[in-house]
Design a protein around this motif. Structure first.
Motif, short mmCIF file in Angstrom:
data_model
loop_
_atom_site.label_atom_id
_atom_site.label_comp_id
_atom_site.label_asym_id
_atom_site.label_seq_id
_atom_site.Cartn_x
_atom_site.Cartn_y
_atom_site.Cartn_z
N ARG A 750 -39.12 23.30 54.54
CA ARG A 750 -40.14 22.18 54.62
C ARG A 750 -40.90 21.69 54.42
O ARG A 750 -41.43 22.40 53.34
N LEU A 751 -41.11 20.09 54.66
CA LEU A 751 -42.16 20.29 54.16
C LEU A 751 -44.01 20.56 54.77
O LEU A 751 -43.43 20.32 56.04
N GLY A 752 -44.39 21.32 54.42
CA GLY A 752 -45.05 22.13 55.80
C GLY A 752 -46.81 20.69 55.39
O GLY A 752 -46.42 19.78 54.85
N GLU A 753 -48.02 21.82 56.34
CA GLU A 753 -48.83 20.45 56.95
C GLU A 753 -49.13 20.25 55.68
O GLU A 753 -49.89 20.86 55.14
N GLY A 754 -49.72 18.82 55.78
CA GLY A 754 -50.17 18.11 55.01
C GLY A 754 -49.64 17.40 53.64
O GLY A 754 -50.05 16.90 52.89
N THR A 755 -48.16 18.38 53.44
CA THR A 755 -47.58 18.19 52.23
C THR A 755 -46.55 16.46 52.18
O THR A 755 -47.25 16.14 50.83
N ALA A 756 -46.56 16.13 53.77
CA ALA A 756 -46.49 14.60 53.85
C ALA A 756 -47.54 14.12 53.04
O ALA A 756 -46.93 12.28 51.85
N LYS A 757 -48.45 14.61 53.42
CA LYS A 757 -50.04 12.94 52.57
C LYS A 757 -49.97 13.15 51.42
O LYS A 757 -50.47 12.88 50.91
N ALA A 758 -49.70 14.35 51.52
CA ALA A 758 -49.96 14.89 49.87
C ALA A 758 -49.08 13.97 48.61
O ALA A 758 -49.56 13.65 47.11
N LEU A 759 -47.71 14.16 48.96
CA LEU A 759 -46.49 13.91 48.22
C LEU A 759 -46.79 11.82 48.20
O LEU A 759 -46.94 11.02 47.65
N LEU A 760 -47.22 11.51 49.35
CA LEU A 760 -47.95 10.22 49.33
C LEU A 760 -48.95 9.51 47.68
O LEU A 760 -48.75 8.07 47.39
N THR A 761 -50.12 10.42 48.13
CA THR A 761 -50.46 10.20 47.49
C THR A 761 -50.48 10.40 46.01
O THR A 761 -51.17 9.52 44.94
N TYR A 762 -49.58 11.51 45.77
CA TYR A 762 -49.24 11.94 44.38
C TYR A 762 -48.46 10.32 43.86
O TYR A 762 -48.24 10.34 42.27
N PHE A 763 -46.91 10.15 44.73
CA PHE A 763 -46.29 9.65 44.51
C PHE A 763 -47.16 7.94 44.14
O PHE A 763 -46.80 6.97 43.46
N THR A 764 -48.29 7.49 44.10
CA THR A 764 -49.57 6.15 44.73
C THR A 764 -49.79 6.22 42.82
O THR A 764 -49.67 5.17 42.39
N GLU A 765 -50.61 7.58 42.94
CA GLU A 765 -51.28 7.64 41.48
C GLU A 765 -50.37 8.31 40.39
O GLU A 765 -50.74 8.25 39.34
N LEU A 766 -48.81 8.25 40.31
CA LEU A 766 -47.69 8.43 39.88
C LEU A 766 -48.15 7.08 38.68
O LEU A 766 -47.56 6.59 39.15
N PRO A 767 -48.11 7.03 37.42
CA PRO A 767 -47.89 6.35 36.45
C PRO A 767 -46.96 5.92 36.85
O PRO A 767 -45.55 6.20 37.05
N LYS A 768 -46.22 4.21 36.76
CA LYS A 768 -45.31 3.87 37.05
C LYS A 768 -44.56 3.21 35.42
O LYS A 768 -44.29 1.57 35.63
#
Length: 825
Positions: A750-768
């Motif tokens: 399961r994704l804990g509190e704040g994990t979904a938001k952190a993943l969104l930030t992570y995938f936004t900043e991840l070099p493409k």
């Protein structure tokens, strides 16, 4: 170092008559010296050209090589014309037209010499009267040849070393015939050893040739050599070459780490190998060319190819014999091609072969007796008209297909057994012929004998056991069988020929069926012929559409994250096919729908997954017979020589019959700087197959968008075969998050509190950049989070359910060039 003095000790019949004297130069000392006299040279540098005309002993201080330097400014440093003894000297030369040490006559003993020079040759033995014994001498000559034996010269070289040569390390020509024992030749800029010319010969025992910027050993122009217990390795081109009536024997040798051909011979050369190992080579292990060229190998091992070429290549009328040999861990084992070429392989093992163990093409023949072939894609392949020979008493195990016969080839197979093939034991198609006598197939995941396209094949006293899809599949018109049996029936087949009613009936009772009969009830027959678990596996593998309807498969497609435009395209195509089918059932004309597709987009966007589902959908609608996916790329379609590409492409197409042929990175078949690249042949073959068998296979080509646009222009027929292009867009951060959530749910995290938001930030900043893998990146991110989570939880003494299942922001991997997220206390 200043020049020293030379002491001459004159020999005599008795001790009281011996006398000695000192001389300021070597020339003065030699002028008074005669046979048996000893010249003891004091340390120093002597700028003299020495000539030994008597059997004297010339020596420097024992154990102090280098303290006496013979270094003239030009010409030969030391010329020997008698059976003298020379030891413990350092010779230097500067004349590019002359050797540093020249032996012209006698049998001198040359011991512990160091020749460090920039001459035409370090040591040169010239003339039929020169037979030196050279022990523990070192030659360094970056300007020319290391050791040269010319014009009938000979001699023995023991424990000598050529440490560097600007040309050939050891050169033998003009009838020279030296013997090398325990010598080392390395860091030469020409061949390591070269023997050239009629009457020239060399014998080497326990020698090593390595680090050569050229060929290791080169025998040419009617020369002969024998190497025993020698090693040749780390060359920049071929390991050993023979050319123009050369003769070479290799016994107990080791040839390895060669970037090109380990052994290459041409133009009527003859090579004999025994107890020799050939390993880690970039092209062919044995490359044999031209009429009259012959190889005889006994108890040899060829293995661990580092390239994509056959281990043994025989062409242009050459012949080869392999007896009690092992060939393994190679792309292909034995390739024989061209009319007049022949290979005899006896009592040998061919294993771990990525492609074909024995390939026969272009009119060549083979005789393969008492051999063992295992772990290969194809055991033996007789490819075309005029190609044939005999396989007798051979066992073929753990292969995809045991023996393939195509395009008019006509081999004879006797008492051969194929065990556990994943496709077929014996496969004959495209006009292949062949006779099979007392052959057996056991444990096939496909058919035992699969004979199609009306091939005139003869089977006599053959037997099949435990073949999942049937012991025999025959075309309606073609094979002739006599006394063949199968464990699927207690009866025997007396005779079967094209269309004979009684024969066909007898064939059916013996487990022999025609193509139409097999296709009429494939799944039911498979279930009846094999145990239940295996039958279920075969039914699933062969008929995936039978297990699921189109609605269920489309539901799985809808469940994929993102890909909205792709889903719309596939549904529109599916609706067209379904409505067309219903119109045909109603007696109406149905619109023609081209089912071949182009998938474009970046890696990891689901192209392969959608292709697999598309095949299932078409099978559920009755458009394809099986709906399975065969995924290939350039390496699976493009061969290494003329004609092999069409064969490989045909083979891949045949594997995809009734399903989908998915060609990943299809643009690689037509590189921009293609030149004579064989990829164009694959494209041409594919276009023709798509036209000739338009209802049998759906072809999907995939790759980057820009590259696929170029690919569609390389052949006039390519674009017309693919009427629809579906573009797979990159995943956005929200879609990547959804993939991680799906992975977590599937693996009970399961994704804990704040994990979904952190993943969104992570995938936004991840070099493409080019390395970004879309869905693959999302799955890798989840796997990294699980690893980091395990590292945290492993430190807890008694973790609860929440600790074991919850993933937090600190479990995210670090972004490139960004600091790590803090780890909680």
């Amino acid at each position: 170092m200043a020049q020293g003095t030379v002491q001459v000790t004159h020999g005599g019949a008795s001790r009281w008559r011996r006398r000695s004297g000192e001389y300021p130069t070597l020339a003065a000392a030699l002028a008074v010296a005669g046979d048996g006299d000893v010249l003891s040279i004091g340390p120093g540098t002597y700028r003299e050209n020495l000539v030994l005309n008597h059997a004297v002993t010339l020596r420097g201080p024992e154990g102090s090589v280098g303290s006496v330097r013979i270094a003239p400014l030009d010409g030969v440093a030391l010329t020997v014309r008698a059976s003298a003894v020379v030891q413990d000297l350092h010779l230097e030369g500067q004349d590019r037209a002359a050797p540093a040490l020249l032996v012209e006559e006698g049998s001198p003993e040359l011991t512990d010499l160091r020749v460090s020079t920039r001459s035409a040759a370090g040591i040169e033995v010239r003339g039929g009267a020169a037979r030196p014994l050279v022990r523990r001498c070192t030659v360094e000559n970056p300007a020319g040849v290391g050791i040269a034996v010319l014009d009938g010269g000979g001699g023995v070289f023991e424990e000598c070393e050529v440490v560097a040569a600007g040309q050939t390390g050891v050169s033998v020509r003009g009838g020279g015939r030296p013997r090398l024992e325990r010598c080392r030749i390395h860091h030469a800029s020409g061949a390591g050893i070269a023997v050239t010319g009629e009457g020239s010969g060399l014998e080497a025992l326990g020698c090593e040739v390595y680090e050569i910027k050229g060929t290791g050993v080169q025998i040419a122009a009617r020369a002969a050599a024998r190497l025993t217990d020698c090693s040749v390795h780390r060359t920049s081109t071929d390991g050993v070459t023979l050319d123009t009536d050369a003769v070479l024997t290799l016994a107990g040798c080791d040839i390895h780490d060669i970037p090109e051909n380990a052994v290459d011979l041409r133009s009527r050369s003859v090579l004999t190998l025994s107890r020799t190992t050939v390993r880690r080579f970039g092209r062919n292990g044995l490359s044999v060319w031209d009429p009259g060229t012959r190889v005889d190998a006994e108890s040899c091992e060829i293995h661990d190819s580092t390239g994509d070429y056959p281990a043994v290549w025989i062409s242009d009328g050459a012949t080869a014999s392999l007896s009690s040999c092992r060939v393994h861990d190679v792309p292909d084992a034995v390739f024989v091609l061209d009319r007049g070429s022949r290979a005899d392989v006896v009592d040998s093992d061919l294993s771990q072969v990525r492609n074909t163990a024995v390939s026969v093409s272009d009119g060549a023949t083979v005789q393969v007796d008492d051999c063992r072939i295992r772990e290969a894609a194809t055991g033996a392949w007789f490819r075309d008209h005029g190609s044939g020979g005999t396989l007798a008493n051979c066992t073929i195990d753990a292969v995809q297909t045991g023996v393939i016969v195509t395009k008019g080839a006509d081999p004879s197979l006797e008492r051969c057994t194929v065990s556990s093939p994943s496709e077929a034991g014996f496969y004959v198609s495209a006009g292949g012929r062949g006779s099979f006598q007392s052959c057996r197939v056991t444990g096939s995941s496909g058919f035992g004998f699969h004979v199609i396209d009306g091939c005139r094949t003869t089977l006599t006293r053959c037997h099949t056991e435990r073949c999942a899809r049937g012991g025999y599949e025959f075309a309606e018109d073609g094979p002739v069988a006599e006394d063949c049996t199968s464990d699927q029936s207690g009866s025997r087949l007396a005779a079967q020929s094209s269309g004979a009613g009684a024969g066909a009936l007898a064939g059916e009772r013996a487990g022999i069926r025609t193509v139409g009969e097999v296709r009429g009830a494939a799944v039911e027959a498979a279930e009846a012929q094999v145990p239940a678990p295996r039958a279920a596996q075969e039914a699933d593998r062969e008929s995936p559409g039978a297990a699921r309807g189109s609605g269920e498969v489309l539901g799985q497609l809808d469940g994929l994250v993102g890909l909205d435009s792709v889903k719309r395209e596939v549904r529109a195509l599916t609706d067209m096919i379904e409505v067309g089918r219903r119109r045909q059932q109603a007696g109406l004309k149905a619109a023609s729908v081209r089912r071949h597709l182009v998938f474009t987009g970046s890696p990891g966007t689901g192209k392969t997954t959608v292709a697999r589902l598309y095949g299932e959908i078409l099978a559920s609608l009755g458009v394809l017979e099986r709906g399975h996916l065969v995924e290939v790329s350039r390496v699976d379609l493009v061969g290494e020589h003329i004609g092999s590409t069409a064969i490989r492409t045909q083979e891949a197409f045949d594997r995809a019959r009734g399903g989908v042929l998915f060609i990943d990175e299809a643009y690689a078949l037509a590189p921009e700087d293609s030149g004579r690249d064989f990829g164009r042949e694959a494209i041409d073959t594919l276009v023709k197959l798509m036209e000739d068998h338009r209802d049998a296979v759906v072809v999907i080509v995939a790759g980057y968008t820009a590259e696929m646009d170029r690919f569609l222009t390389v052949n006039p027929g390519v674009a017309s075969r693919f009427s629809r292009t579906i573009t797979f867009g990159d995943y956005g951060p929200e879609e990547l998050l959804r993939i991680v959530e799906q992975q977590a749910e599937e693996h009970e995290y399961r994704l804990g509190e704040g994990t979904a938001k952190a993943l969104l930030t992570y995938f936004t900043e991840l070099p493409k950049g080019p390395a970004f893998g879309n869905g693959r990146t999302a799955r890798q991110t989840f796997e990294s989070m699980v690893e980091r989570h395990a590292g945290r939880v492993a430190q807890l003494s008694d973790p609860g359910t929440d600790e074991l299942t919850l993933l937090f922001p600190e479990d995210l991997p670090n972004l490139p060039n960004l600091p790590a997220l803090p780890t909680p206390c």
